[in-house]
Scaffold this motif. Sequence first.
Motif, mmCIF file in Angstrom:
data_model
loop_
_atom_site.group_PDB
_atom_site.id
_atom_site.type_symbol
_atom_site.label_atom_id
_atom_site.label_comp_id
_atom_site.label_asym_id
_atom_site.label_seq_id
_atom_site.Cartn_x
_atom_site.Cartn_y
_atom_site.Cartn_z
ATOM 1 N N SER A 124 47.204 34.878 41.750
ATOM 2 C CA SER A 124 47.623 35.071 41.013
ATOM 3 C C SER A 124 47.483 35.859 40.356
ATOM 4 O O SER A 124 48.382 37.349 39.729
ATOM 5 C CB SER A 124 46.255 34.458 40.176
ATOM 6 N N GLN A 125 46.664 37.494 40.916
ATOM 7 C CA GLN A 125 46.012 38.444 40.981
ATOM 8 C C GLN A 125 46.605 39.190 42.308
ATOM 9 O O GLN A 125 47.584 40.376 41.398
ATOM 10 C CB GLN A 125 44.914 38.912 41.775
ATOM 11 N N GLU B 279 50.393 38.118 41.815
ATOM 12 C CA GLU B 279 51.608 38.496 40.987
ATOM 13 C C GLU B 279 51.462 38.725 39.807
ATOM 14 O O GLU B 279 52.688 39.412 39.605
ATOM 15 C CB GLU B 279 51.330 36.673 40.332
ATOM 16 N N GLU B 280 50.759 38.406 38.655
ATOM 17 C CA GLU B 280 49.862 39.367 37.617
ATOM 18 C C GLU B 280 49.603 40.821 38.565
ATOM 19 O O GLU B 280 50.982 42.152 38.031
ATOM 20 C CB GLU B 280 48.575 39.645 37.592
ATOM 21 N N THR B 281 50.128 41.822 39.638
ATOM 22 C CA THR B 281 50.108 43.111 39.731
ATOM 23 C C THR B 281 51.683 42.847 40.037
ATOM 24 O O THR B 281 52.201 44.138 40.234
ATOM 25 C CB THR B 281 49.184 43.304 40.852
ATOM 26 N N LEU B 282 51.927 41.991 40.947
ATOM 27 C CA LEU B 282 53.678 42.439 41.097
ATOM 28 C C LEU B 282 54.245 42.488 39.218
ATOM 29 O O LEU B 282 55.547 42.868 39.199
ATOM 30 C CB LEU B 282 54.287 40.884 41.611
ATOM 31 N N ARG B 283 54.313 41.942 38.552
ATOM 32 C CA ARG B 283 54.682 41.549 36.934
ATOM 33 C C ARG B 283 54.486 42.923 36.560
ATOM 34 O O ARG B 283 55.354 43.495 35.708
ATOM 35 C CB ARG B 283 54.103 40.838 36.275
ATOM 36 N N GLU B 284 54.216 43.116 36.714
ATOM 37 C CA GLU B 284 52.899 44.784 35.960
ATOM 38 C C GLU B 284 53.545 46.062 36.839
ATOM 39 O O GLU B 284 53.367 47.275 35.924
ATOM 40 C CB GLU B 284 50.885 44.851 35.819
ATOM 41 N N VAL B 285 53.369 46.442 38.045
ATOM 42 C CA VAL B 285 53.475 47.857 38.265
ATOM 43 C C VAL B 285 54.748 47.471 39.383
ATOM 44 O O VAL B 285 55.631 48.459 39.589
ATOM 45 C CB VAL B 285 52.367 47.580 39.727
ATOM 46 N N GLN C 75 38.884 42.076 52.109
ATOM 47 C CA GLN C 75 39.584 43.774 52.269
ATOM 48 C C GLN C 75 40.388 43.161 52.470
ATOM 49 O O GLN C 75 41.859 44.461 51.960
ATOM 50 C CB GLN C 75 39.061 44.006 53.443
ATOM 51 N N ARG C 76 41.487 42.195 52.605
ATOM 52 C CA ARG C 76 42.764 42.741 53.042
ATOM 53 C C ARG C 76 43.680 41.794 52.228
ATOM 54 O O ARG C 76 44.964 42.099 51.718
ATOM 55 C CB ARG C 76 42.921 41.590 55.055
ATOM 56 N N ALA C 77 43.024 41.117 51.364
ATOM 57 C CA ALA C 77 43.702 41.363 49.503
ATOM 58 C C ALA C 77 43.488 42.383 48.936
ATOM 59 O O ALA C 77 44.892 42.574 48.798
ATOM 60 C CB ALA C 77 42.564 39.905 48.879
ATOM 61 N N ALA C 78 42.706 42.746 49.007
ATOM 62 C CA ALA C 78 42.302 43.970 48.690
ATOM 63 C C ALA C 78 43.691 45.190 48.551
ATOM 64 O O ALA C 78 44.017 45.811 47.907
ATOM 65 C CB ALA C 78 41.373 45.134 48.587
ATOM 66 N N THR C 79 43.652 45.131 49.990
ATOM 67 C CA THR C 79 45.139 45.924 50.940
ATOM 68 C C THR C 79 46.466 45.431 50.474
ATOM 69 O O THR C 79 47.465 46.416 49.229
ATOM 70 C CB THR C 79 44.887 46.115 52.156
ATOM 71 N N ALA C 80 46.111 44.330 50.373
ATOM 72 C CA ALA C 80 47.595 43.677 49.753
ATOM 73 C C ALA C 80 48.153 43.920 48.792
ATOM 74 O O ALA C 80 49.029 44.415 47.721
ATOM 75 C CB ALA C 80 47.984 41.903 49.629
ATOM 76 N N LEU C 81 47.279 44.228 47.408
ATOM 77 C CA LEU C 81 47.173 45.200 45.978
ATOM 78 C C LEU C 81 47.466 46.278 45.485
ATOM 79 O O LEU C 81 48.676 46.348 45.030
ATOM 80 C CB LEU C 81 46.137 44.444 45.271
ATOM 81 N N ALA C 82 46.634 46.915 46.735
ATOM 82 C CA ALA C 82 46.948 48.488 46.456
ATOM 83 C C ALA C 82 48.500 48.309 47.091
ATOM 84 O O ALA C 82 48.903 49.088 46.767
ATOM 85 C CB ALA C 82 46.091 49.216 47.439
ATOM 86 N N LEU C 83 49.186 47.543 48.388
ATOM 87 C CA LEU C 83 50.228 48.697 48.341
ATOM 88 C C LEU C 83 51.609 47.900 48.169
ATOM 89 O O LEU C 83 52.792 48.010 48.170
ATOM 90 C CB LEU C 83 50.578 47.493 50.300
ATOM 91 N N ILE C 84 51.133 46.825 47.376
ATOM 92 C CA ILE C 84 52.640 46.819 45.913
ATOM 93 C C ILE C 84 52.509 47.906 44.892
ATOM 94 O O ILE C 84 51.478 48.330 44.522
ATOM 95 C CB ILE C 84 52.165 45.340 45.225
ATOM 96 N N GLY C 85 53.663 47.629 45.033
ATOM 97 C CA GLY C 85 54.570 49.334 44.281
ATOM 98 C C GLY C 85 54.824 50.116 44.571
ATOM 99 O O GLY C 85 55.344 51.408 44.876
ATOM 100 N N ASP C 86 54.490 50.776 46.295
ATOM 101 C CA ASP C 86 54.457 51.393 46.671
ATOM 102 C C ASP C 86 54.372 52.998 46.262
ATOM 103 O O ASP C 86 55.155 53.686 46.246
ATOM 104 C CB ASP C 86 56.636 51.621 47.327
ATOM 105 N N ALA C 87 53.438 52.723 45.819
ATOM 106 C CA ALA C 87 52.534 53.816 45.280
ATOM 107 C C ALA C 87 52.895 55.420 46.392
ATOM 108 O O ALA C 87 52.623 55.588 47.407
ATOM 109 C CB ALA C 87 51.741 54.521 44.683
#
Length: 315
Positions: A104-105, A107-113, A152-164
Amino acid sequence: MRGGAHVRAVSDARFDLRRGECLALVGESGCGKSVLASALLGLLPANAQTAGSALLDGAEPGAETVDLLTADEATLARRVRGRRVGLVPQSPAAHLTPVRTVRSQLEETLREVADTPRVELRAAARAAAVRAAFPEDHLDRYPHELSGGLAQRAATALALIGDAPLLLADEPTTGLDRELVDRTVDELRRHTGDDRALLLITHDLAAAERIADRVAVMYAGRIVEIADAPAFFGAPGPRHPYARGLLDALPERAFTPVPGMPPELTDLPAGCAFAPRCDRATDRCGTLPALRAPEAVACHHPLPVRVEAAEVPGA
């Protein structure tokens, strides 16, 4: 402030970071590396003070140059964090929402970012997990059900979304075995590509050597050396005695620890903070050395350049 006293956690941190480049910021625990990352994202405690500037250029379409140190919270929250600057946090448990699953986290980041359409969210969340080596069969687990390495890997997955355009990775390999360390930093390096930048904050010199283009060494809140990674890890090697000591402490090298202990940030000497631990120190080290080009080493007595021995035919 700490106990009523002012603490200069980071001073005179001067560096640039180009698109397509990985800069590894290394040093002992407590030297100020993570404080610097928090300052860049406006995540310092309310009683912290910052001065100077940290300019994030506006080269991408529709983006303006932002001074990260003076931007207000609304700008950082809506336009910077996640969109222009991604963060792999040092303590993922503090950044993951405890009452929501990893899926869910994501998916939310994918929607917002990333503005991912709702019908594509489930597949996109799986792809984001795979990218960070997070197991798909753990996507419906809550953060408290994860090991430190999986968090740590979950946090990395969230950070990579959006290709900042800029990714700050603060000790991204904590809790990972060597194989996953290599896989994680390789993915962070792939993220950089030709048009993004990566600031890798780490005490893992092997990880830095694997992917960094340049290395910045921090000691007692100051950057004491900046060097190209091949020269730093090979020849001619570090010029600052502390930086050389970090490499010599590695098991695969001399395995010789740096003598003494780092100073308390509340009680820094007037001159070079490393002088009490340095066998090259003189009275001159009572004044603070500056980090100046072309040597890019803040030391009054830098180490001589090492020259690799060459074989002479017929000698």
